[in-house]
Motif scaffolding. Structure first.
Motif, PDB file in Angstrom:
ATOM      1  N   THR A 373       1.365  11.879  21.740  1.00 28.01           N
ATOM      2  CA  THR A 373       1.916  13.067  21.982  1.00 28.01           C
ATOM      3  C   THR A 373       2.450  14.551  21.348  1.00 28.01           C
ATOM      4  N   GLY A 374       1.080  13.789  20.981  1.00 25.87           N
ATOM      5  CA  GLY A 374       0.955  15.123  19.398  1.00 25.87           C
ATOM      6  C   GLY A 374       1.387  14.991  18.297  1.00 25.87           C
ATOM      7  N   LYS A 375       1.689  13.709  17.845  1.00 27.25           N
ATOM      8  CA  LYS A 375       2.784  13.522  16.767  1.00 27.25           C
ATOM      9  C   LYS A 375       1.822  13.084  15.616  1.00 27.25           C
ATOM     10  N   TYR A 376       1.797  13.718  14.255  1.00 28.69           N
ATOM     11  CA  TYR A 376       0.814  14.110  13.613  1.00 28.69           C
ATOM     12  C   TYR A 376       0.816  13.056  11.960  1.00 28.69           C
ATOM     13  N   LYS A 377       0.042  12.187  11.963  1.00 25.49           N
ATOM     14  CA  LYS A 377       0.301  10.929  10.838  1.00 25.49           C
ATOM     15  C   LYS A 377      -0.322  11.286   9.781  1.00 25.49           C
ATOM     16  N   VAL A 378      -0.031  11.139   8.926  1.00 25.26           N
ATOM     17  CA  VAL A 378      -1.318  10.398   7.467  1.00 25.26           C
ATOM     18  C   VAL A 378      -0.793   8.528   7.464  1.00 25.26           C
ATOM     19  N   LEU A 379      -1.597   8.193   7.022  1.00 26.36           N
ATOM     20  CA  LEU A 379      -1.994   6.989   6.736  1.00 26.36           C
ATOM     21  C   LEU A 379      -2.697   6.374   5.213  1.00 26.36           C
ATOM     22  N   ALA A 380      -1.900   6.076   4.568  1.00 30.11           N
ATOM     23  CA  ALA A 380      -2.346   5.455   3.114  1.00 30.11           C
ATOM     24  C   ALA A 380      -2.955   4.056   3.239  1.00 30.11           C
ATOM     25  N   ILE A 381      -3.810   3.678   2.213  1.00 31.03           N
ATOM     26  CA  ILE A 381      -4.097   2.138   2.353  1.00 31.03           C
ATOM     27  C   ILE A 381      -4.006   2.300   0.463  1.00 31.03           C
ATOM     28  N   ILE A 382      -3.226   1.245  -0.067  1.00 31.10           N
ATOM     29  CA  ILE A 382      -3.154   1.470  -1.389  1.00 31.10           C
ATOM     30  C   ILE A 382      -3.817  -0.485  -2.409  1.00 31.10           C
ATOM     31  N   ASP A 383      -4.329  -0.143  -2.495  1.00 35.99           N
ATOM     32  CA  ASP A 383      -4.603  -1.096  -3.619  1.00 35.99           C
ATOM     33  C   ASP A 383      -3.874  -1.894  -4.905  1.00 35.99           C
ATOM     34  N   PHE A 384      -3.277  -2.575  -4.926  1.00 33.94           N
ATOM     35  CA  PHE A 384      -2.694  -3.550  -6.113  1.00 33.94           C
ATOM     36  C   PHE A 384      -3.383  -5.003  -6.622  1.00 33.94           C
ATOM     37  N   PRO A 385      -3.175  -4.657  -7.813  1.00 35.54           N
ATOM     38  CA  PRO A 385      -3.987  -5.423  -9.138  1.00 35.54           C
ATOM     39  C   PRO A 385      -2.836  -6.269  -9.171  1.00 35.54           C
ATOM     40  N   GLU A 386      -3.112  -7.806  -8.726  1.00 35.66           N
ATOM     41  CA  GLU A 386      -2.519  -8.965  -8.921  1.00 35.66           C
ATOM     42  C   GLU A 386      -1.792  -8.303 -10.450  1.00 35.66           C
ATOM     43  N   PRO A 387      -0.570  -9.624 -11.061  1.00 34.60           N
ATOM     44  CA  PRO A 387      -0.898  -9.413 -12.714  1.00 34.60           C
ATOM     45  C   PRO A 387      -1.263  -9.822 -13.579  1.00 34.60           C
ATOM     46  N   SER A 388      -1.579 -10.697 -12.559  1.00 29.95           N
ATOM     47  CA  SER A 388      -2.137 -11.821 -13.534  1.00 29.95           C
ATOM     48  C   SER A 388      -3.886 -11.462 -13.639  1.00 29.95           C
ATOM     49  N   ASN A 389      -4.437 -10.713 -12.920  1.00 29.52           N
ATOM     50  CA  ASN A 389      -5.330 -10.385 -12.500  1.00 29.52           C
ATOM     51  C   ASN A 389      -6.057  -9.309 -11.831  1.00 29.52           C
ATOM     52  N   PHE A 390      -6.977  -8.426 -12.778  1.00 27.76           N
ATOM     53  CA  PHE A 390      -7.178  -6.772 -11.833  1.00 27.76           C
ATOM     54  C   PHE A 390      -8.029  -6.650 -11.457  1.00 27.76           C
ATOM     55  N   ILE A 391      -9.028  -8.467 -11.116  1.00 27.00           N
ATOM     56  CA  ILE A 391     -10.193  -8.109 -10.042  1.00 27.00           C
ATOM     57  C   ILE A 391      -9.954  -8.561  -8.899  1.00 27.00           C
ATOM     58  N   LEU A 392      -8.378  -9.627  -8.439  1.00 22.31           N
ATOM     59  CA  LEU A 392      -7.615  -9.626  -7.094  1.00 22.31           C
ATOM     60  C   LEU A 392      -6.707  -9.085  -6.654  1.00 22.31           C
ATOM     61  N   LEU A 393      -6.978  -8.262  -5.831  1.00 23.61           N
ATOM     62  CA  LEU A 393      -6.023  -7.208  -5.537  1.00 23.61           C
ATOM     63  C   LEU A 393      -5.113  -7.798  -4.196  1.00 23.61           C
ATOM     64  N   GLN A 394      -3.592  -7.019  -3.700  1.00 25.03           N
ATOM     65  CA  GLN A 394      -3.340  -7.235  -3.015  1.00 25.03           C
ATOM     66  C   GLN A 394      -3.247  -5.796  -2.038  1.00 25.03           C
ATOM     67  N   GLN A 395      -3.369  -5.369  -0.980  1.00 27.77           N
ATOM     68  CA  GLN A 395      -3.932  -4.454  -0.349  1.00 27.77           C
ATOM     69  C   GLN A 395      -1.801  -4.314   0.553  1.00 27.77           C
ATOM     70  N   LYS A 396      -1.538  -2.727   0.530  1.00 25.02           N
ATOM     71  CA  LYS A 396      -0.404  -2.323   1.374  1.00 25.02           C
ATOM     72  C   LYS A 396      -0.881  -1.094   2.445  1.00 25.02           C
ATOM     73  N   VAL A 397      -0.247  -0.953   3.686  1.00 28.53           N
ATOM     74  CA  VAL A 397      -0.566   0.011   4.269  1.00 28.53           C
ATOM     75  C   VAL A 397       0.915   1.098   4.112  1.00 28.53           C
ATOM     76  N   PHE A 398       0.263   2.345   4.562  1.00 29.01           N
ATOM     77  CA  PHE A 398       1.322   2.797   4.616  1.00 29.01           C
ATOM     78  C   PHE A 398       1.557   3.860   5.685  1.00 29.01           C
ATOM     79  N   VAL A 399       2.507   4.410   6.531  1.00 29.44           N
ATOM     80  CA  VAL A 399       2.159   5.693   7.547  1.00 29.44           C
ATOM     81  C   VAL A 399       3.493   6.826   7.836  1.00 29.44           C
TER      82      VAL A 399
END
Length: 581
Positions: A373-399
């Motif tokens: 299609t010739g569509k250009y895209k940007v991907l973002a994979i972002i870490d978010f710390p759990e509120p009670s523990n900065f070692i454990l992470l959840q990850q969210k993906v955006f396009v």
């Protein structure tokens, strides 16, 4: 300029315009030029912008033909406190790139030639105006080291240049006498001050602490030496008891007050403020910046200045700018993304995928195109710390698709440890990274799905490998060995058995330390383009095992990284749909 508003309202409006906007208006209208050139307005504009976040002069040093050349850049704080723009400073001063910045005051900078130390200029990098300051002494007097200071008398607004010059006593440079000269801008000659009675060992660094109408340095004896710009007298300012050991400290200004940065520790920087100038008992340790808070080696951090809202602007390792909040003990980061064509100069800014208020952690960015299609895209994979523990992470993906107004959230159940390195393998319509667990992670730009690509059995030991593209196929660079790089190619995408080791580059063939070599891309005729030790470009022929250095490239900096790029006319501006203007 025909008055639209009363003069006082016009003055208020114009005083709030950034200097670049005023300069553009000046070039279009003589009335604006005359109005904004009035000294009263210039002072009003200076007072308004001095109370906001400061701009920066950044120096890029590189060596060419044995000469150290400095390129100056003006970094301007934009309409919000976390947006900056950068432009190159160019002045019509002879050998301008050989000068060093030795002082800054009220937007003026003092430039001094490092070898021809008696060549001095004072300039405004925004307007481009400058004056040459006559040399304080004659070279026939055989002067030695010189210390230059630049500041202003707050009450009279007279700008002065200070020169502390060493002279050999009876021709012996081991025994010195020191002479002090002051030059007031607008005068024709320097004035020699009376003998100060002692030799001040101040080094040759620029004065970075102009406070209370005085310049300040740290002497070799770890004394705080001041020079009052009004009385033109030296004095020693008392300092607090500091834990220094074999270390030292530097000086700065904080909200108009003298400040000490104690950098003697291996894990922190202590910030002391003198609340009442000249009163030893008023020194207070106000803040401590810990290495664990900024997430960087504190010995590679230099505090540049203090901003609004208790924020500090830092330079890390001469290559990155950091904003650190003293109250929250957090590095203030903003994900700013631009897509540009460096050949045409066109660019677009991408909206941030998340708000800084969400306290995101590390972010991985990828950029590619959907081949069909010739569509250009940007991907973002972002870490978010759990509120009670900065070692454990959840990850969210955006396009984000170029031309859209918002990012799309993609569900992701696993946490991918990809670091923050750039993706250097766009193959088969997919981005590829090596994860911390040594898996090849792919993201298909069409289906927008993450996947794991099988890789061959590699001799890795405690090392790892990186990815590139070779003739449209996925390629592995096994850099785990101390004496060679093995090159593997995946002949059939996603087919494990199709991995083939096709080349080996041995250290003895390139005649350089293989661990300092990074392969950038593959050229025609089975040649490889490499960067050696961030300072040289090499061409290596895989068939003949011969190497040559690309020399004579004008303007190549001392240290650099390289990314493969093809020159095109492709515009980052998305094509308008039918009916859109």
């Amino acid at each position: 300029m025909d008055p639209i508003f009363p003069e006082d309202i016009t003055s208020e409006i114009f005083s709030r315009l950034p200097v670049q906007s005023l300069l553009r208006a000046r070039s279009l209208c003589r009335g604006v030029r005359n109005f904004t050139s009035d000294p009263v307005f210039v002072d009003k504009h200076l007072k308004f912008w001095s109370q906001r976040n400061l701009n920066l002069i950044i120096t890029d040093n590189k060596c060419r033909e044995g000469n150290n050349l400095n390129t100056l850049y003006y970094v301007q704080n934009e309409e919000t406190s976390i947006q900056y723009s950068c432009r190159k400073v160019s002045l019509e001063i002879p050998n301008f790139q050989e000068f060093r910045v030795m002082g800054s005051c009220d937007g003026l900078i003092c430039l001094v030639h490092p070898t021809k130390r008696y060549e001095i200029y004072v300039c405004n990098p925004c307007t481009g105006k400058y004056i040459e300051v006559p040399p304080p002494v004659s070279m026939l007097d055989r002067p030695g080291d010189i210390v230059i200071g630049f500041g202003v008398v707050p009450m009279t607004k007279k700008y002065k240049v200070l020169a502390i010059v060493d002279f050999p006593l009876h021709g012996d440079f081991h025994h010195l006498q020191q002479k002090v000269f002051v030059y007031t801008l607008g005068d024709t000659t320097w004035i020699q001050l009376k003998d100060n009675g002692s030799v001040l060992r101040l080094g040759q660094s620029a004065c970075k602490a102009f406070a209370n109408g005085a310049l300040h340095w740290v002497s070799d004896a770890k004394l705080i030496v001041s020079f009052n710009m009004d009385t033109e007298e030296f004095s020693v300012i008392p300092r607090p008891e500091l834990e220094l050991g074999c270390g030292s400290f530097t000086l700065g200004a904080f909200q108009g007050k003298l400040m000490i940065l104690n950098t003697s520790f291996g894990d922190r920087i202590e910030i002391w403020v003198m609340k009442n100038y000249g009163v030893a008992e008023s020194w207070t340790r106000s803040f401590t910046v810990y290495e664990e808070d900024i997430g960087q080696n504190v010995r590679n951090v230099e505090i540049v200045c203090f901003l609004q809202d208790w924020e500090v602007l830092m330079v890390y390792d001469h290559r990155a700018l950091l904003r650190y909040n003293l109250q929250t003990a957090l590095v203030v980061e903003r994900c700013e993304i631009c897509i540009c064509n460096p050949c045409t100069g066109e660019h677009i800014k991408i909206p941030p995928p998340v708000s800084i208020e969400d306290i995101p952690g590390d972010i991985v960015i990828g950029f590619g195109v959907v081949p069909m299609t010739g569509k250009y895209k940007v991907l973002a994979i972002i870490d978010f710390p759990e509120p009670s523990n900065f070692i454990l992470l959840q990850q969210k993906v955006f396009v984000y698709t170029l031309g859209d107004s918002t990012w799309r959230f993609k569900d992701n159940t696993s946490v991918l440890r990809l670091g923050q390195s750039a993706c250097k393998a766009f193959v088969n319509g997919a981005l590829h990274w090596v994860s911390y667990s040594r898996q090849i992670v792919s993201f298909n730009m069409d289906t927008e799905e993450l996947d794991i690509i099988p890789h061959p059995q590699l001799e890795l030991g405690s090392g790892s490998f990186s990815l590139r593209a070779f003739q449209g196929k996925l390629l592995i660079l096994n850099t785990s060995f101390p004496d060679r790089i093995e090159i593997w190619v995946m002949n059939d995408y996603r087919v494990l058995e199709s991995w083939t080791r096709i080349f080996t580059i041995n250290e003895q063939q390139i005649r350089r330390n293989i661990r300092d070599v990074e392969i950038v891309c593959f050229l025609e005729d089975l040649e490889v383009l490499m960067v050696y030790d961030h300072r040289a470009l090499l061409r290596y022929n895989l068939q003949t095992a011969s190497v040559s250095e690309l020399s004579g490239i004008d303007g190549l900096p001392n240290r650099f990284d390289a990314v493969a790029h093809v020159g095109t006319l492709v515009s980052p501006q998305p094509l308008r749909r039918d009916g859109e203007m």
